[in-house]
Write an enzyme that holds these catalytic residues in place. Structure first.
Site, PDB file in Angstrom:
ATOM      1  N   ARG A 221      30.680  43.635  28.369  1.00  0.00           N
ATOM      2  CA  ARG A 221      31.312  43.480  29.691  1.00  0.00           C
ATOM      3  C   ARG A 221      30.563  43.190  30.717  1.00  0.00           C
ATOM      4  NH1 ARG A 221      35.029  42.146  26.678  1.00  0.00           N
ATOM      5  NH2 ARG A 221      36.986  43.010  26.679  1.00  0.00           N
ATOM      6  N   HIS A 269      31.398  34.151  27.530  1.00  0.00           N
ATOM      7  CA  HIS A 269      32.277  35.130  26.993  1.00  0.00           C
ATOM      8  C   HIS A 269      32.961  34.805  25.484  1.00  0.00           C
ATOM      9  CE1 HIS A 269      34.870  38.625  27.734  1.00  0.00           C
ATOM     10  NE2 HIS A 269      34.784  38.826  26.432  1.00  0.00           N
TER      11      HIS A 269
HETATM   12  P1  NDP Z   1      34.377  50.892  19.748  1.00  0.00           P
HETATM   13  O1  NDP Z   1      35.285  51.620  20.514  1.00  0.00           O
HETATM   14  O2  NDP Z   1      34.446  51.003  18.005  1.00  0.00           O
HETATM   15  O3  NDP Z   1      32.952  51.500  19.669  1.00  0.00           O
HETATM   16  C1  NDP Z   1      32.651  52.004  21.113  1.00  0.00           C
HETATM   17  C2  NDP Z   1      31.063  52.551  20.749  1.00  0.00           C
HETATM   18  O4  NDP Z   1      30.624  52.922  22.289  1.00  0.00           O
HETATM   19  C3  NDP Z   1      31.351  53.962  20.221  1.00  0.00           C
HETATM   20  O5  NDP Z   1      30.089  54.182  19.342  1.00  0.00           O
HETATM   21  C4  NDP Z   1      31.271  54.984  21.411  1.00  0.00           C
HETATM   22  O6  NDP Z   1      30.662  56.383  21.127  1.00  0.00           O
HETATM   23  C5  NDP Z   1      30.240  54.580  22.231  1.00  0.00           C
HETATM   24  N1  NDP Z   1      30.631  54.912  23.402  1.00  0.00           N
HETATM   25  C6  NDP Z   1      31.449  54.820  24.435  1.00  0.00           C
HETATM   26  N2  NDP Z   1      31.456  55.547  25.667  1.00  0.00           N
HETATM   27  C7  NDP Z   1      30.016  55.881  25.556  1.00  0.00           C
HETATM   28  C8  NDP Z   1      29.327  56.574  26.441  1.00  0.00           C
HETATM   29  N3  NDP Z   1      29.618  56.972  27.548  1.00  0.00           N
HETATM   30  N4  NDP Z   1      27.976  56.754  26.320  1.00  0.00           N
HETATM   31  C9  NDP Z   1      27.535  56.578  25.060  1.00  0.00           C
HETATM   32  N5  NDP Z   1      28.219  55.930  24.113  1.00  0.00           N
HETATM   33  C10 NDP Z   1      29.397  55.661  24.318  1.00  0.00           C
HETATM   34  O7  NDP Z   1      34.218  49.401  20.194  1.00  0.00           O
HETATM   35  P2  NDP Z   1      33.874  48.140  19.523  1.00  0.00           P
HETATM   36  O8  NDP Z   1      32.620  48.186  18.841  1.00  0.00           O
HETATM   37  O9  NDP Z   1      34.916  47.566  18.989  1.00  0.00           O
HETATM   38  O10 NDP Z   1      33.710  47.202  20.665  1.00  0.00           O
HETATM   39  C11 NDP Z   1      33.158  47.475  21.830  1.00  0.00           C
HETATM   40  C12 NDP Z   1      33.074  46.582  23.246  1.00  0.00           C
HETATM   41  O11 NDP Z   1      32.690  45.170  22.875  1.00  0.00           O
HETATM   42  C13 NDP Z   1      34.492  46.516  23.696  1.00  0.00           C
HETATM   43  O12 NDP Z   1      34.987  47.423  24.036  1.00  0.00           O
HETATM   44  C14 NDP Z   1      34.672  45.070  24.191  1.00  0.00           C
HETATM   45  O13 NDP Z   1      34.355  45.481  25.739  1.00  0.00           O
HETATM   46  C15 NDP Z   1      33.162  44.383  23.815  1.00  0.00           C
HETATM   47  N6  NDP Z   1      33.889  43.011  23.273  1.00  0.00           N
HETATM   48  C16 NDP Z   1      33.166  42.140  23.652  1.00  0.00           C
HETATM   49  C17 NDP Z   1      33.472  40.773  23.080  1.00  0.00           C
HETATM   50  C18 NDP Z   1      32.834  39.590  23.415  1.00  0.00           C
HETATM   51  O14 NDP Z   1      33.167  38.267  23.130  1.00  0.00           O
HETATM   52  N7  NDP Z   1      31.803  39.357  24.312  1.00  0.00           N
HETATM   53  C19 NDP Z   1      34.367  40.562  21.673  1.00  0.00           C
HETATM   54  C20 NDP Z   1      34.823  41.839  21.511  1.00  0.00           C
HETATM   55  C21 NDP Z   1      34.494  43.100  21.969  1.00  0.00           C
HETATM   56  P3  NDP Z   1      31.681  57.300  19.882  1.00  0.00           P
HETATM   57  O15 NDP Z   1      30.995  56.454  18.540  1.00  0.00           O
HETATM   58  O16 NDP Z   1      30.768  58.532  20.146  1.00  0.00           O
HETATM   59  O17 NDP Z   1      32.965  56.959  20.261  1.00  0.00           O
HETATM   60  C1  OXD Z   2      37.514  41.618  23.246  1.00  0.00           C
HETATM   61  C2  OXD Z   2      36.894  40.357  23.951  1.00  0.00           C
HETATM   62  O1  OXD Z   2      37.379  42.477  23.912  1.00  0.00           O
HETATM   63  O2  OXD Z   2      37.157  39.318  23.390  1.00  0.00           O
HETATM   64  O3  OXD Z   2      37.979  41.609  22.382  1.00  0.00           O
HETATM   65  O4  OXD Z   2      36.043  40.576  25.166  1.00  0.00           O
END
Ligand code: NDP
Ligand code: OXD
Length: 306
Positions: A221, A269
């Site tokens: 993000r 994006h």
């Molecule tokens: P998940 O919820 O599966 O994974 C999130 C990861 O981040 C977990 O490992 C979590 O830790 C870690 N995390 C969360 N908070 C913290 C913190 N404070 N400190 C350290 N680690 C942290 O999410 P996804 O992998 O499915 O997606 C991640 C992000 O990617 C989405 O939230 C979205 O914003 C972005 N995204 C962007 C897209 C794009 O087109 N650019 C498309 C899709 C998603 P833990 O394992 O301990 O819970």
């Molecule tokens: C998502 C994205 O969060 O597309 O899935 O950014």
């Protein structure tokens, strides 16, 4: 069962058609102001009015993985908020990150520039061992990216909130291990959810802890990056460049310096797009599971922020 569809920026008709095919017994329509109460909602960036008018929703299915925009709204108190788990996005993210990494590591932009001048030249081979890749966020997407990067034999570090052991990945967890994680990494990939804890986490202090000449790939993000800190770090050589897919303001304004910086690559994006067929299949499967009283994956913990 009644399902309402509220997709800002997306035409609802193809979604409704596919949802009706997947859930033939459900009554599925596009939301309009004043529409009757539904049981479930399928949404992307809905207005607050939609949520205020649907207080009895039992589940809200976001058609993306990130729910930061939804968590800024007042949600119906009893509704489960459900994000997409992978849904075809993880492999796209792996492609995108590997492309950005390899383009940087193999200096493909330098070759492209030489080719434009008709110049036949070589760069000295670089060692993968000198380019450890640090992945912030070892969730659904981060783990897939880690495995893809490992295929190219780069050392991989992973950072998460709680320990996430992944074979071959050096794991770091929590704020107490962030500095060690950064110091061990040269290419930094951000795949964190945007939460109060992670907003602004890519800043002058953290990015300066990467190995000198580090490279940033932000595909999570725009709110993770303190944008005004990036160009000075790149111009000073502390960072050798960045690939950015997400921005504080989207679309990225025409006058933004990132567009024209020679060492910053901008994409709109687009690193992992929502795929309608796979997303509808996943949501329909989860609705059927809820009807049978079964647990489902991807329920957001609002207190945690993801
Ligand atoms: P998940 O919820 O599966 O994974 C999130 C990861 O981040 C977990 O490992 C979590 O830790 C870690 N995390 C969360 N908070 C913290 C913190 N404070 N400190 C350290 N680690 C942290 O999410 P996804 O992998 O499915 O997606 C991640 C992000 O990617 C989405 O939230 C979205 O914003 C972005 N995204 C962007 C897209 C794009 O087109 N650019 C498309 C899709 C998603 P833990 O394992 O301990 O819970
Ligand atoms: C998502 C994205 O969060 O597309 O899935 O950014």
């Amino acid at each position: 069962m009644k399902i309402t569809v509220c997709l800002t920026d997306n035409r609802p008709e193809p979604w409704i058609k596919e949802l009706r095919e997947a859930l033939p017994d459900a009554d599925i329509d596009a939301w309009q102001p004043g529409a009757p109460q539904a049981d479930h909602a399928v949404v992307w960036a809905p207005p607050q009015q939609f949520l205020d008018e649907q207080p009895g929703l039992s589940a809200i299915f976001n058609i993306g993985a990130g729910v930061d925009a939804l968590l800024k709204l007042r949600l119906p108190p009893a509704a489960k908020l459900v994000r997409i788990d992978d849904g075809g996005m993880a492999v796209q993210m792996a492609e995108f990150v590997c492309h950005a990494l390899i383009r940087h590591f193999r200096e493909l932009d330098v070759y492209a520039e030489a080719a434009r001048d008709g110049e036949w030249m070589y760069r000295r081979p670089r060692l993968r061992a000198d380019f450890p890749v640090g992945i912030m966020g070892m969730g659904v997407l981060g783990q897939k990216v880690a495995k893809a990067v490992q295929q190219f034999e780069f050392p991989v570090n992973g950072w998460s909130r709680t320990p996430r052991p992944v074979e071959g990945v050096q794991g770091f967890a929590g704020s107490e291990q962030l500095n060690d994680f950064l110091a061990a990494s040269r290419v930094l990939v951000c795949l964190l959810p945007l939460t109060p804890d992670t907003r602004g986490i890519l800043n002058k202090t953290t990015l300066s802890q990467l190995r000198f000449g580090g490279y940033l790939i932000n595909v999570a993000r725009g709110g993770h990056l303190v944008e005004e800190d990036l160009v000075p770090l790149v111009d000073a050589g502390q960072l050798s460049g960045a690939t950015l897919d997400v921005f504080q303001a989207e679309p990225l304004p025409a006058e933004h310096p990132f567009w024209r910086h020679p060492r910053i690559t901008v994409t709109p994006h687009a690193s992992a797009r929502t795929l309608r067929d796979e997303t509808v299949a996943q949501i329909a499967g989860k609705i059927r599971a809820l009807q049978r009283g079964k647990p489902i994956a991807g329920v957001v913990d609002a207190a945690r922020g993801y």
